[in-house]
Design a protein around this motif. Structure first.
Motif, PDB file in Angstrom:
ATOM      1  N   THR A 221       0.863  -1.182   0.000  1.00  0.00           N
ATOM      2  CA  THR A 221       0.000   0.000   0.000  1.00  0.00           C
ATOM      3  C   THR A 221       0.899   1.230   0.000  1.00  0.00           C
ATOM      4  O   THR A 221       1.859   1.294   0.761  1.00  0.00           O
ATOM      5  CB  THR A 221      -0.922   0.023   1.238  1.00  0.00           C
ATOM      6  N   THR A 222       0.580   2.185  -0.871  1.00  0.00           N
ATOM      7  CA  THR A 222       1.413   3.373  -1.014  1.00  0.00           C
ATOM      8  C   THR A 222       0.585   4.629  -0.809  1.00  0.00           C
ATOM      9  O   THR A 222      -0.530   4.736  -1.318  1.00  0.00           O
ATOM     10  CB  THR A 222       2.043   3.435  -2.430  1.00  0.00           C
ATOM     11  N   GLY A 223       1.125   5.579  -0.049  1.00  0.00           N
ATOM     12  CA  GLY A 223       0.443   6.854   0.153  1.00  0.00           C
ATOM     13  C   GLY A 223       0.863   7.500   1.458  1.00  0.00           C
ATOM     14  O   GLY A 223       1.528   6.885   2.287  1.00  0.00           O
ATOM     15  N   ARG A 224       0.468   8.752   1.618  1.00  0.00           N
ATOM     16  CA  ARG A 224       0.770   9.469   2.863  1.00  0.00           C
ATOM     17  C   ARG A 224       0.165   8.733   4.051  1.00  0.00           C
ATOM     18  O   ARG A 224      -0.926   8.179   3.963  1.00  0.00           O
ATOM     19  CB  ARG A 224       0.182  10.893   2.819  1.00  0.00           C
ATOM     20  N   PHE A 248       1.868 -13.599   5.383  1.00  0.00           N
ATOM     21  CA  PHE A 248       2.037 -12.459   4.487  1.00  0.00           C
ATOM     22  C   PHE A 248       3.000 -11.434   5.071  1.00  0.00           C
ATOM     23  O   PHE A 248       3.297 -11.426   6.275  1.00  0.00           O
ATOM     24  CB  PHE A 248       0.685 -11.765   4.237  1.00  0.00           C
ATOM     25  N   LYS A 249       3.483 -10.580   4.196  1.00  0.00           N
ATOM     26  CA  LYS A 249       4.168  -9.349   4.571  1.00  0.00           C
ATOM     27  C   LYS A 249       3.439  -8.209   3.863  1.00  0.00           C
ATOM     28  O   LYS A 249       3.248  -8.259   2.651  1.00  0.00           O
ATOM     29  CB  LYS A 249       5.644  -9.362   4.133  1.00  0.00           C
ATOM     30  N   TRP A 250       3.011  -7.236   4.648  1.00  0.00           N
ATOM     31  CA  TRP A 250       2.276  -6.098   4.084  1.00  0.00           C
ATOM     32  C   TRP A 250       3.165  -4.868   4.277  1.00  0.00           C
ATOM     33  O   TRP A 250       3.453  -4.464   5.402  1.00  0.00           O
ATOM     34  CB  TRP A 250       0.945  -5.944   4.789  1.00  0.00           C
ATOM     35  N   TYR A 251       3.569  -4.267   3.166  1.00  0.00           N
ATOM     36  CA  TYR A 251       4.482  -3.123   3.197  1.00  0.00           C
ATOM     37  C   TYR A 251       3.712  -1.817   2.973  1.00  0.00           C
ATOM     38  O   TYR A 251       3.014  -1.676   1.972  1.00  0.00           O
ATOM     39  CB  TYR A 251       5.572  -3.282   2.136  1.00  0.00           C
ATOM     40  N   PHE A 252       3.849  -0.896   3.932  1.00  0.00           N
ATOM     41  CA  PHE A 252       3.289   0.449   3.800  1.00  0.00           C
ATOM     42  C   PHE A 252       4.411   1.372   3.329  1.00  0.00           C
ATOM     43  O   PHE A 252       5.441   1.493   4.007  1.00  0.00           O
ATOM     44  CB  PHE A 252       2.765   0.964   5.140  1.00  0.00           C
TER      45      PHE A 252
END
Length: 387
Positions: A221-224, A248-252
């Motif tokens: 997920t990408t964003g401020r 899972f690995k969830w990357y912000f």
């Protein structure tokens, strides 16, 4: 042939949708036809390095001693008014407070341009509307100004001085037409501009493997890190998936004021090994390219550029059901749309990773799509410039 002189005004070149769109637009406009310049009110940002070499960067206007003193006094006034508003519980978009208290002291560069673009709503639009004269003025609107705290009454004063207003989606156009109908003749929808070849090229840069185990899924997920981006719902979805036994690995990817709150939520739910905050990345595309699913948890978007970028990279998307998502995603065709709820988001992610037929259908659809905004939308911009 005499070139038209075009100036683009923006606050900075940080990692936002408007900034990425502007870089793509500047790369796509004909330099034989237009003399392109950019003025950044605050010349900084991760996308500075992506600025085309043949675009003129306008220097900051110089202030004499007296003007510098006035500018300093205006900063004190802004600080006082901002604190007073906070004390009395007055909710006001920061740019409105900023311009009310500092606008009178702000200088703009000297020069003559045929067309000046305010490439962002709010502060940049106020400056262009008020302080540039003898030119066509264009206002770019890449956010739902009604849901993000802008005053219709205050902003209308400036839009009266703008010749062309460009919302970045059909739904945003309809909203503005409904709430600010006096400017109906000025609205021209121009979608945020994306250069697909640039996105794909940047995605091939090496950043190392995100997958630490072969049996785990990679989510990005990408964003401020801002409440409007819904990262709290993303963490709730991660908790739901972990309870279901998903590895899972969830990357912000991003930075912002909500970082501490998100970290606390991650720790509280015991997700330290599953959810990773990578901070701001100038080039997020190699990370997106490694994702099994790109997840957008926003509460509001003007367009949803990162969804478009994930589609270009062929990454299946799960998104919340903010209004303009339907301009890009058809549920179960080229992505999945979820209610704005952590568990519901988690359920759609789970469905996507477990249903092989659905996932392959979405991937197949994405492979057939072609993002042509760098052609179709650039043609619209050219028409606005040349009319």
């Amino acid at each position: 042939m005499i070139k038209k002189k075009i100036l683009f005004v923006i606050e900075s070149l940080g990692c936002g949708g408007a900034e990425k769109s502007l870089i793509s637009l500047l790369s796509s406009l004909d330099k034989e036809r237009y003399d392109l310049s950019i003025w950044m009110m605050y010349p900084k940002g991760a996308f500075l390095s992506f600025l085309p070499n043949d675009v003129n960067v306008i220097k900051q206007p110089k202030y004499n001693v007296f003007e510098s003193m006035l500018l300093y006094l205006s900063s004190i006034l802004y600080s006082v008014i901002w604190r007073l508003n906070k004390m009395v519980g007055k909710s006001e978009y920061w740019g409105e407070t900023y311009y009310k208290s500092r606008g009178w002291a702000i200088k703009v560069p000297k020069g003559k341009w045929d067309v000046v673009f305010a490439y962002h709503q709010g502060l940049v639009t106020y400056v262009v509307a008020d302080k540039f004269h003898g030119c066509k003025k264009v206002g770019w609107v890449n956010a739902d100004i009604f849901k993000t705290g802008y005053s219709i009454k205050y902003n209308s004063k400036f839009y009266r001085k703008i010749d062309c207003i460009c919302p970045v989606s059909d739904i945003l156009h309809e909203l503005m037409d409904d709430r600010m109908p006096e400017f109906s003749s000025k609205y021209h929808t121009v979608w945020d501009i994306i250069n697909s070849s640039v996105i794909r090229g940047l995605s091939r840069k090496q950043v190392g493997q995100l997958r630490t185990n072969s049996d785990e899924y990679i989510f990005v997920t990408t964003g401020r890190l801002h409440v409007l981006k819904g990262y709290d719902m993303a963490v709730e979805a991660a908790h739901f998936l972990k309870q279901k036994g998903v590895k899972f690995k969830w990357y912000f990817i991003g930075e912002g004021a909500q970082r501490n709150d998100i970290e606390k939520q991650i720790n509280l739910l015991g997700l330290q090994d599953d959810v990773k905050l990578l901070g701001m990345k100038t080039n997020p595309y190699p990370y997106m390219a490694q994702a099994d699913v790109y997840i957008q948890t926003s509460r509001h978007e003007g367009f949803g550029m990162t969804i478009a970028e994930a589609r270009i990279l062929g990454i299946p998307v799960v998104s919340t059901n903010f209004d303009v998502v339907y301009n890009q995603i058809t549920h179960e065709k080229n992505g999945l749309i979820s209610e704005m709820n952590g568990v519901k988001i988690g359920e759609q992610i789970l469905r996507l990773i477990q249903d092989d037929e659905l996932r392959e259908h979405i991937k197949s659809t994405l492979q057939k799509e072609e993002n042509l905004t760098y052609q179709t939308e650039v043609r619209k911009v050219k028409k606005i410039i040349d009319e």
